[in-house]
Design a protein around this motif. Sequence first.
Motif, short mmCIF file in Angstrom:
data_model
loop_
_atom_site.label_atom_id
_atom_site.label_comp_id
_atom_site.label_asym_id
_atom_site.label_seq_id
_atom_site.Cartn_x
_atom_site.Cartn_y
_atom_site.Cartn_z
N UNK A 7 -1.08 36.38 -26.92
CA UNK A 7 -1.07 35.69 -28.22
C UNK A 7 -1.35 36.69 -29.34
N UNK A 8 -2.32 37.56 -29.12
CA UNK A 8 -2.63 38.58 -30.13
C UNK A 8 -1.43 39.48 -30.38
N UNK A 9 -0.74 39.85 -29.32
CA UNK A 9 0.44 40.71 -29.47
C UNK A 9 1.54 39.99 -30.25
N UNK A 28 2.75 30.86 -37.77
CA UNK A 28 4.06 30.90 -37.12
C UNK A 28 3.91 30.95 -35.60
N UNK A 29 2.98 31.78 -35.13
CA UNK A 29 2.75 31.88 -33.68
C UNK A 29 2.30 30.53 -33.12
N UNK A 30 1.43 29.87 -33.83
CA UNK A 30 0.94 28.57 -33.37
C UNK A 30 2.07 27.55 -33.31
N UNK A 31 2.93 27.55 -34.32
CA UNK A 31 4.06 26.62 -34.34
C UNK A 31 5.00 26.90 -33.16
N UNK A 32 5.22 28.17 -32.87
CA UNK A 32 6.08 28.54 -31.74
C UNK A 32 5.44 28.16 -30.41
N UNK A 33 4.16 28.46 -30.29
CA UNK A 33 3.46 28.20 -29.02
C UNK A 33 3.29 26.72 -28.73
N UNK A 34 3.18 25.92 -29.76
CA UNK A 34 3.01 24.47 -29.56
C UNK A 34 4.29 23.82 -29.06
N UNK A 37 9.60 25.04 -25.78
CA UNK A 37 10.96 24.67 -25.35
C UNK A 37 11.91 24.48 -26.53
N UNK A 38 11.41 23.91 -27.61
CA UNK A 38 12.30 23.60 -28.73
C UNK A 38 12.29 24.68 -29.82
N UNK A 39 11.26 25.53 -29.85
CA UNK A 39 11.21 26.55 -30.89
C UNK A 39 11.20 27.97 -30.35
N UNK A 44 13.76 33.11 -29.20
CA UNK A 44 13.80 34.34 -28.39
C UNK A 44 15.22 34.63 -27.93
N UNK A 45 15.94 33.59 -27.53
CA UNK A 45 17.33 33.77 -27.09
C UNK A 45 18.20 34.26 -28.24
N UNK A 46 18.06 33.64 -29.41
CA UNK A 46 18.86 34.05 -30.57
C UNK A 46 18.52 35.47 -31.01
#
Length: 198
Positions: A7-9, A28-34, A37-39, A44-46
């Motif tokens: 998470x720190x990285x 932003x990290x929190x929004x992604x981690x929550x 699957x959808x974010x 990461x794929x894009x």
Amino acid sequence: MMGHGDIDQLITMLARLPGLGPRSARRAALALLRQPESRMLPLAHLMERAATRVKTCSLCGNLDTVDPCHICTDAGRDRGLICVVETVGDLWALERAGVHRGVYQVLGGTLSALAGLGPDDLNVRPLFERIEEGGVREVILALSATVEGATTAHWLQERLLPTGVTVTRVGHGVPMGGALDVLDDGTLAAALTARRSL
């Protein structure tokens, strides 16, 4: 930070992006981690796909998935009109505004003694090659209103004048909706100097 290596990285990497400081990176990290699957996974794929497919246009310096880019190969563009910009972000801003129907030249920066950037560091060779090929009527210098931008514009103007191509510069001054009493002295001076008849 949070005591969790991965998470720190992630937060550290996000904080390196322009416009994101540590707080924004954490959000932003929190929004992604929550919502991985959808974010996170689609992002990461894009990002991986963009990293392998996006390339720099060999003609103008734009970023696209093809080389030459879609702008350079657009038959509806006026190739006799080249707008010189500092960065791809500047090109994208002009495209969003829809005000330029010619082609571009992205310099990749400006001349700067402090940053150690000289003429050889700028992407100018393709510009002069296009001019030598013929058909270029006008070069618009759309560079920032900074000392470096003015220095670069002056340097380019000196080298372009012998080619016979018309060299113009975008106007600087009072923005639409701008009140004179809140503008800085430099902006007011530029606006008065660049005034035109109605």
